[in-house]
Design an enzyme around this catalytic site. Structure first.
Site, PDB file in Angstrom:
ATOM      1  N   GLU A 249       0.731  -1.208   0.009  1.00 53.29           N
ATOM      2  CA  GLU A 249       0.129   0.098   0.228  1.00 53.29           C
ATOM      3  C   GLU A 249       0.946   1.419   0.105  1.00 53.29           C
ATOM      4  OE1 GLU A 249      -2.867  -0.576   3.087  1.00 53.29           O
ATOM      5  OE2 GLU A 249      -4.103  -1.904   1.963  1.00 53.29           O
TER       6      GLU A 249
ATOM      7  N   GLU B 256      -4.764  -9.081   1.051  1.00 55.11           N
ATOM      8  CA  GLU B 256      -5.441  -8.616   2.376  1.00 55.11           C
ATOM      9  C   GLU B 256      -7.082  -8.628   2.112  1.00 55.11           C
ATOM     10  OE1 GLU B 256      -4.081  -5.301   4.326  1.00 55.11           O
ATOM     11  OE2 GLU B 256      -1.972  -5.912   4.011  1.00 55.11           O
TER      12      GLU B 256
HETATM   13  C1  FCB Z   1      -4.241  -2.150   5.448  1.00 57.18           C
HETATM   14  C2  FCB Z   1      -2.863  -2.458   6.018  1.00 57.18           C
HETATM   15  C3  FCB Z   1      -2.579  -3.478   6.978  1.00 57.18           C
HETATM   16  C4  FCB Z   1      -3.745  -3.542   8.008  1.00 57.18           C
HETATM   17  C5  FCB Z   1      -4.914  -3.187   7.230  1.00 57.18           C
HETATM   18  C6  FCB Z   1      -6.031  -3.198   8.315  1.00 57.18           C
HETATM   19  O1  FCB Z   1      -4.099  -0.900   4.985  1.00 57.18           O
HETATM   20  O2  FCB Z   1      -2.030  -3.014   4.740  1.00 57.18           O
HETATM   21  O3  FCB Z   1      -1.567  -3.483   7.590  1.00 57.18           O
HETATM   22  O4  FCB Z   1      -3.417  -2.369   8.741  1.00 57.18           O
HETATM   23  O5  FCB Z   1      -5.099  -2.268   6.492  1.00 57.18           O
END
Ligand code: FCB
Length: 449
Positions: A163, A354
């Protein structure tokens, strides 16, 4: 119906959020170690000094991964743990930790997915100018080489950065995340350029120095906009919103994905950022665009828009609309649109790096952690992912965020994202109901959703 054969099921974490051991065995400080010590920066002054103590408990944690049935584990390497000064002399005990972790995973038949940078930037390099420094892409490439030479005989799946929108936008523009800077837009273009160059040079370094054949990507924010209807005007408006830059912002898909994947600057870039006198040259773009094997995407939530006479209007979610403990709206259908929008524009196989939610989870009187909302959330999101796959989009796997509760950046330990509950006073781990449920999903390859 089950997901396709070979679909990868796993879980994800990041070094600063779980490792602790912040000064152990020669580790250098990161910008997060520093930010946590700044009064008011992090919820109740929480720090990642101990976190989940994973640095010492990785073997127990690997057992938990086995109990969840995870086939893949995404983790990140702490750059200052292996290079205390960010460059120069490597810290052997730090490298040895990742050796042990990778070996432990492989012994259990769990595929390591390694992120090189998930925000814990070496403080020493920040003091030299950090991402503003013209050498910062080379610092990252040298660090990559060290890890690729060390672990590239066993690790086959790589993500250069997590990110960039967040560590640049939250870290350097709004100042909520480390290093807590509030730069102007001209400086933003400089750090954006350097971070993109760092990605490109890092991909080159992995290809040059890893011994195992490498599958390489990065893990940007998986932004998507949901069209208010299936009317083509709404569908186009939703897509264009993320493809065309109209104002200075860090939260824009094309700004972070067009250069590394298409080798171009997004439409509108010159109009929006040209006046700051900094740009990204064609030469830069040739380094930034490196062949990638897949596109990692982190997905949580979406906005909704509809087309209007003269543009696009963002629609608020109605009062009382479901939201997670982060205050993020629950938007399963955004998962479908995210995959579709990225697939159609970038054409790379997609890996969900994620997805998950923060809940108000605690250990009940019966000793279990009941989190029906996480099960419902994940089921709904996975069904929408399946919908995209059923339409022929190439999605390779799903890594749930997170393996276990952890340090949620500026929110400290107040937000719990794990499939495994962590009692931070005792470090006791308890697999939540959702963790047991996720195991059945993995075993059934999604057929029970
Ligand atoms: C994302 C991050 C991760 C975590 C999630 C909830 O933005 O990559 O580290 O904090 O959100």
């Amino acid at each position: 119906m089950a997901f396709k054969d070979g679909f990868v099921w796993g879980v994800a974490t990041a070094s600063y959020q779980i490792e602790g051991g912040w000064q152990d065995d020669g580790k250098g400080p990161s910008v997060w170690d520093a930010l946590c010590r700044r009064p008011g920066a992090v919820f109740q002054g929480h720090t990642g000094d101990v976190a989940c103590d994973h640095y010492h408990r990785y073997a127990e944690d690997a057992d938990l991964l086995t109990r969840l049935g995870a086939k893949a584990y995404r983790f990140s390497v702490s750059w200052p743990r292996v290079l205390p000064q960010g460059v120069g002399k490597a810290n052997e005990p730090g490298l040895a930790f990742y050796d042990r972790l990778v070996d432990t995973l492989l012994e259990r038949g769990i595929e390591p997915y390694l992120t090189l940078f998930h925000w814990d930037y070496p403080l020493a390099l920040y003091h030299r100018g950090g991402w503003l420094h013209q050498d910062s892409p080379d610092w990252f490439a040298d660090y990559t080489r060290l890890i690729a030479e060390r672990l590239g005989d066993r690790v086959g799946f790589w993500m250069t950065q997590n990110e960039p929108q967040c560590y640049l936008g939250l870290g350097h523009v709004t100042g909520n995340h480390a290093p807590g800077l509030k730069l102007g837009w001209g400086e933003f273009v400089t750090i954006h350029r350097n971070s993109l160059l760092a990605h490109g040079k890092s991909v080159q370094a992995i290809r040059a120095y890893a011994k195992r054949p490498s599958q390489i990507s990065f893990a940007p924010v998986g932004s998507s906009t949901i069209p208010a209807s299936l009317d083509s005007k709404d569908v186009d408006a939703a897509r264009d919103r993320d493809d065309v830059l109209t104002h200075p912002t860090c939260w824009h898909r094309a700004l972070f994905l067009d250069p590394p994947i298409l080798g171009t600057l997004p439409k509108g870039f010159d109009e929006v950022f040209g006046k700051y006198g900094v740009t990204i040259s064609d030469d830069d773009l040739r380094t930034i665009k490196q062949p990638l094997d897949f596109l990692g995407l982190n997905y949580y939530s979406s906005q909704r828009v509809r087309a209007t006479e003269n543009g696009v209007e963002r629609l608020e979610y109605p009062e009382g609309y479901p939201q997670t403990n982060m205050g993020w709206p629950v938007t399963p259908e955004g998962f479908y649109w995210m995959v579709k929008q990225h697939w159609e524009r970038y054409g790379l196989p997609i890996l969900i790096t994620e997805n998950g939610m923060a809940g108000t989870d605690w250990v009940s009187d019966d000793g279990a952690v009941h989190d029906p909302q996480r099960i419902d959330f994940t089921r709904k999101y996975l069904r929408e992912l399946k919908r995209a796959m059923d339409e022929g989009m190439d999605v390779r796997g799903y890594l749930h965020w997170s393996f276990m509760d952890n340090f949620e950046w500026a929110e400290g330990y107040s937000k719990r994202f794990g499939l495994v509950h962590v009692d931070y006073q005792t470090q006791k781990r308890t697999i939540k109901d959702s963790g047991h449920w996720y195991r059945t999903v993995i075993e059934a390859n999604g057929a029970n959703l």
